[in-house]
Design an enzyme around this catalytic site. Structure first.
Site, PDB file in Angstrom:
ATOM      1  CD  GLU A  21      -1.329  -2.429   1.847  1.00  0.00           C
ATOM      2  OE1 GLU A  21      -0.116  -2.451   2.150  1.00  0.00           O
ATOM      3  OE2 GLU A  21      -2.077  -3.410   1.983  1.00  0.00           O
ATOM      4  CG  ASP A  22       5.417   2.956   0.536  1.00  0.00           C
ATOM      5  OD1 ASP A  22       5.567   3.251   1.723  1.00  0.00           O
ATOM      6  OD2 ASP A  22       5.960   3.566  -0.405  1.00  0.00           O
ATOM      7  CB  VAL A  23       1.630   6.735  -1.176  1.00  0.00           C
ATOM      8  CG1 VAL A  23       2.551   7.567  -0.305  1.00  0.00           C
ATOM      9  CG2 VAL A  23       1.041   7.580  -2.265  1.00  0.00           C
TER      10      VAL A  23
ATOM     11  CG  LEU B 136       5.686   0.151  -4.272  1.00  0.00           C
ATOM     12  CD1 LEU B 136       7.074  -0.366  -4.619  1.00  0.00           C
ATOM     13  CD2 LEU B 136       4.900  -0.923  -3.526  1.00  0.00           C
TER      14      LEU B 136
END
Length: 295
Positions: free
Chosen positions: A247-249, A251
DNA sequence: CTCCAGGTCCATA
DNA sequence: TATGGACATGGA
């Protein structure tokens, strides 16, 4: 003085680029392009350590208090984990040869080793602090927390801080947390983690013994730790190379750029891309974060 | 003013 | 299982 050999595949410039990414970082001080200072809170005293990266090794010296042999050993182990010196990066590069999308980034950052957060409470706290806010703001919050209750040492006119123990964080009132811009949710989550660690119910050594799946499940049992935070801690603290904060923005933005899109790829799409990274998802993620830094 | 930040929980269907 | 809103604040 303690000398630690550096691995053959090691890029000092990229390491320092990462270390210098926030002017508000407070748990270590970057003195130059090859020197870092960090305060270590050991069992009953504080030890200031200077790390000099010189040629194919780095050298630990102690400008204030000399460590005992045991203390020196603990600091040495921390540093080896901090800079992830024991990973075989060639194995990583070999696997990523098969991914044309990410390969350019991997190639451009050759020798970059993951910068970890070896202290479990610090890693969990940082993952909670970083949720849903921009990174500069997260650093501001962390700085306020550490200045408030972190251990500190004044040496030659400069105050060095270490991330606080759970006990110290548990003394902070709601009002003080509010003044430090922590949301009430985050306060609750950080207190839960602090209590778990303080009571001994959650230990780094025990998590390290578990399989990746079990360690992740154990972390997600904590309120406030979801898939992103659990994987963040698994990669940055526990060293699981397959950890993947889907869910890393950061990334998402890096992939959006690599794919030349005008919007971020879907989670499903990212899962598909990540199949090519099997076993090295954590490292790919770290390299993609680095790719977002400006020179 | 609006939207997005290194998300997670909870309610609702 | 999937989707929507709340959470708090800062910066573009």
């Amino acid at each position: 003085m303690i000398r630690i050999p550096l691995p053959k595949v090691f890029n000092k410039k990229l390491l320092f680029q990462y270390l210098k990414r926030s002017p508000n970082e407070i748990t270590f001080h970057v003195l130059s392009d090859s020197i870092v200072l960090k305060l270590f809170p050991l069992a009953d005293r504080l030890i200031l350590c200077q790390l000099d990266f010189i040629g194919d090794e780095f050298i630990l010296t102690f400008p204030d208090t000399k460590p005992s042999p045991e203390e020196g050993k603990a600091i040495k182990e921390y540093c080896i984990s901090w800079f992830d010196l024991e990973t075989d990066l060639d194995a990583f590069y070999h696997v990523l040869e098969k991914d044309p999308i990410v390969k350019p980034v991997i190639h451009n950052h050759r020798g970059l080793r993951m910068v970890k957060a070896p202290d479990l409470f610090e890693a969990i706290s940082w993952s909670i602090i970083g949720q849903q806010i921009n990174l500069p703001f997260a650093y501001t919050c962390k700085k306020a927390l550490v200045e408030k209750v972190g251990k500190k040492l004044l040496f030659e006119g400069i105050t060095y801080y270490a991330f606080p123990e759970p006990d110290a964080v548990l003394t902070i009132s709601d009002e003080t947390f509010r003044a430090m811009k922590f949301s009430s949710q985050k306060v609750k989550y950080i207190r839960i983690a602090a209590n778990e660690i303080k009571s001994g119910k959650l230990r780094k050594s025990e998590l390290e013994e578990l399989s990746f799946i079990d360690a992740k499940a154990r972390l997600i049992e904590l309120k406030g730790i979801g898939n992103w935070s659990a994987n963040y801690v698994l990669m940055r603290c526990l060293g699981f190379k397959e950890a993947f904060p889907l869910e890393d923005v950061g990334l998402h933005n890096a992939l959006k750029f690599l794919l030349k899109r005008d919007s971020k790829p879907s989670l499903l799409e990212i899962k598909e891309l990540a199949k090519k990274w099997s076993g090295w998802e954590a490292y790919v993620t770290f390299y993609l974060w680095q790719s977002l830094l400006k020179d």
